[in-house]
Write a protein that holds these residues in place. Structure first.
Motif, PDB file in Angstrom:
ATOM      1  N   ARG A 139      -2.036   3.315 -22.608  1.00 15.09           N
ATOM      2  CA  ARG A 139      -1.954   4.581 -21.882  1.00 15.09           C
ATOM      3  C   ARG A 139      -1.767   4.345 -20.388  1.00 15.09           C
ATOM      4  O   ARG A 139      -1.534   5.283 -19.624  1.00 15.09           O
ATOM      5  CB  ARG A 139      -3.240   5.387 -22.090  1.00 15.09           C
ATOM      6  N   TYR A 140      -1.887   3.084 -19.980  1.00 16.30           N
ATOM      7  CA  TYR A 140      -1.901   2.762 -18.555  1.00 16.30           C
ATOM      8  C   TYR A 140      -0.516   2.378 -18.051  1.00 16.30           C
ATOM      9  O   TYR A 140       0.350   1.939 -18.805  1.00 16.30           O
ATOM     10  CB  TYR A 140      -2.858   1.592 -18.295  1.00 16.30           C
ATOM     11  N   ARG A 141      -0.344   2.508 -16.745  1.00 14.88           N
ATOM     12  CA  ARG A 141       0.837   1.967 -16.082  1.00 14.88           C
ATOM     13  C   ARG A 141       0.516   1.770 -14.612  1.00 14.88           C
ATOM     14  O   ARG A 141      -0.315   2.480 -14.036  1.00 14.88           O
ATOM     15  CB  ARG A 141       2.067   2.864 -16.267  1.00 14.88           C
ATOM     16  N   ALA A 142       1.153   0.777 -14.027  1.00 14.36           N
ATOM     17  CA  ALA A 142       1.001   0.490 -12.600  1.00 14.36           C
ATOM     18  C   ALA A 142       2.343   0.708 -11.930  1.00 14.36           C
ATOM     19  O   ALA A 142       3.385   0.277 -12.450  1.00 14.36           O
ATOM     20  CB  ALA A 142       0.528  -0.941 -12.393  1.00 14.36           C
ATOM     21  N   ILE A 143       2.326   1.386 -10.801  1.00 15.22           N
ATOM     22  CA  ILE A 143       3.554   1.718 -10.082  1.00 15.22           C
ATOM     23  C   ILE A 143       3.444   1.176  -8.664  1.00 15.22           C
ATOM     24  O   ILE A 143       2.502   1.510  -7.937  1.00 15.22           O
ATOM     25  CB  ILE A 143       3.782   3.241 -10.047  1.00 15.22           C
ATOM     26  N   VAL A 144       4.385   0.338  -8.288  1.00 16.04           N
ATOM     27  CA  VAL A 144       4.442  -0.209  -6.938  1.00 16.04           C
ATOM     28  C   VAL A 144       5.668   0.369  -6.245  1.00 16.04           C
ATOM     29  O   VAL A 144       6.785   0.259  -6.745  1.00 16.04           O
ATOM     30  CB  VAL A 144       4.530  -1.743  -6.955  1.00 16.04           C
ATOM     31  N   GLY A 147       8.942   0.559  -0.656  1.00 15.41           N
ATOM     32  CA  GLY A 147       9.225   1.181   0.631  1.00 15.41           C
ATOM     33  C   GLY A 147       7.978   1.606   1.376  1.00 15.41           C
ATOM     34  O   GLY A 147       7.864   1.401   2.590  1.00 15.41           O
ATOM     35  N   THR A 148       7.029   2.199   0.657  1.00 15.74           N
ATOM     36  CA  THR A 148       5.780   2.662   1.283  1.00 15.74           C
ATOM     37  C   THR A 148       4.642   1.664   1.132  1.00 15.74           C
ATOM     38  O   THR A 148       3.560   1.867   1.662  1.00 15.74           O
ATOM     39  CB  THR A 148       5.353   4.002   0.677  1.00 15.74           C
ATOM     40  N   ARG A 149       4.904   0.589   0.364  1.00 19.61           N
ATOM     41  CA  ARG A 149       3.894  -0.448   0.110  1.00 19.61           C
ATOM     42  C   ARG A 149       2.619   0.155  -0.468  1.00 19.61           C
ATOM     43  O   ARG A 149       1.507  -0.061   0.011  1.00 19.61           O
ATOM     44  CB  ARG A 149       3.594  -1.248   1.385  1.00 19.61           C
ATOM     45  N   GLN A 150       2.838   0.919  -1.527  1.00 19.58           N
ATOM     46  CA  GLN A 150       1.738   1.600  -2.194  1.00 19.58           C
ATOM     47  C   GLN A 150       1.689   1.197  -3.669  1.00 19.58           C
ATOM     48  O   GLN A 150       2.722   1.064  -4.320  1.00 19.58           O
ATOM     49  CB  GLN A 150       1.905   3.123  -2.110  1.00 19.58           C
ATOM     50  N   LEU A 151       0.483   0.985  -4.169  1.00 15.36           N
ATOM     51  CA  LEU A 151       0.239   0.737  -5.593  1.00 15.36           C
ATOM     52  C   LEU A 151      -0.562   1.907  -6.147  1.00 15.36           C
ATOM     53  O   LEU A 151      -1.581   2.300  -5.573  1.00 15.36           O
ATOM     54  CB  LEU A 151      -0.557  -0.560  -5.779  1.00 15.36           C
TER      55      LEU A 151
END
Length: 259
Positions: A139-144, A147-151
């Motif tokens: 159910r999980y996902r990681a988004i990087v 451009g904004t250097r956000q995780l």
């Protein structure tokens, strides 16, 4: 579909390993330095691991698409094909870097799955037979967002957190596209991060790093001043809280690295 019991345990197990080179705090250390001594026993076909480069297999053409979260685990080494019913081009081992191999499904046909592979070139895929595989859904996902250097880490529609991170510099950029959590490693010696989380992707500009294949990973960093900057050799340096959350994700969990 809920995660089955064996899959649920994966994200919480720390695998002691000597594959990560010990690096003093403050020394650049990404992509992950995986010792070449971790070579896999030779077979007639190349093995689909982070140490190998494969040929004759299809590329993932929807590199920024959302993965379904369906992941599969071969309980023993299985053949990888360029197309269902064709000739095998590689084998996918049951373990990677001391962790169980879980790979995300990008396409399915009756009796077959096309999966993302951890080898070079980036975005390489292959078909494996469905028979004998363990199957689950993350159910999980990681988004990087480079451009904004956000995780951002998500559990279905619930946001588990957003953090400012450090990404690859101009000459060694973090490779964009969809990939996955490949392994969870705990260095035996004190180093720049208590945990290393290799991904199924590699630096596009460094063929090797620290004697290894230039594998990109999530890991911590002792100096918080790097967060928000493009200064790494391709890896994604994350704050301590983010590292803890990432370490709890099941292996095979989709990771989207967006421009």
């Amino acid at each position: 579909m809920p995660l089955d019991a064996p899959y649920r345990l994966i994200g919480a197990v720390l695998v002691a390993t000597s594959l990560v080179a010990s690096t003093p705090a403050g020394v650049a250390a990404s992509p992950v330095a995986l010792a070449s001594a971790a070579s896999i026993t030779a077979t007639a076909l190349p093995q689909a691991t982070t140490f190998t480069e494969l040929s004759g297999l299809p590329q993932d053409t929807d590199t920024f698409g959302k993965l379904s979260g369906v992941v599969v685990h071969p309980t023993r080494a299985v053949a990888v094909y360029a197309s269902p019913g064709g000739k095998p081009a590689a084998t996918l081992p049951a373990k990677q870097l001391g962790s169980q191999t879980w790979v995300p499904v990008v396409e399915g046909r009756k009796g077959w799955y096309r999966v993302l592979l951890p080898s070079k070139p980036n975005h390489v895929t292959g078909w494996i037979k469905a028979e004998g595989l363990k199957k689950a859904r993350s159910r999980y996902r990681a988004i990087v967002k480079l451009g904004t250097r956000q995780l951002t880490v998500m559990n279905a529609s619930k946001k588990l957190g957003t953090w400012t991170v450090a990404v690859g510099g101009p000459e060694t950029p973090t490779p964009a596209g969809r990939t996955f959590m490949l392994a969870l490693m705990s260095p035996k010696k004190k180093t720049y991060s208590p945990l290393i989380l290799p991904l199924g992707t590699h630096s596009a500009t460094l063929d090797t790093f620290g004697g290894g294949p230039g594998t990109v990973a999530f890991h911590g960093w002792p100096d918080r001043k790097v967060f928000g900057k493009a200064v790494t050799h391709g890896c994604i340096r994350v704050p301590a809280r983010a590292l803890k959350v990432l370490a709890g994700l099941p292996l095979g969990t989709p990771v989207l690295i967006a421009p």
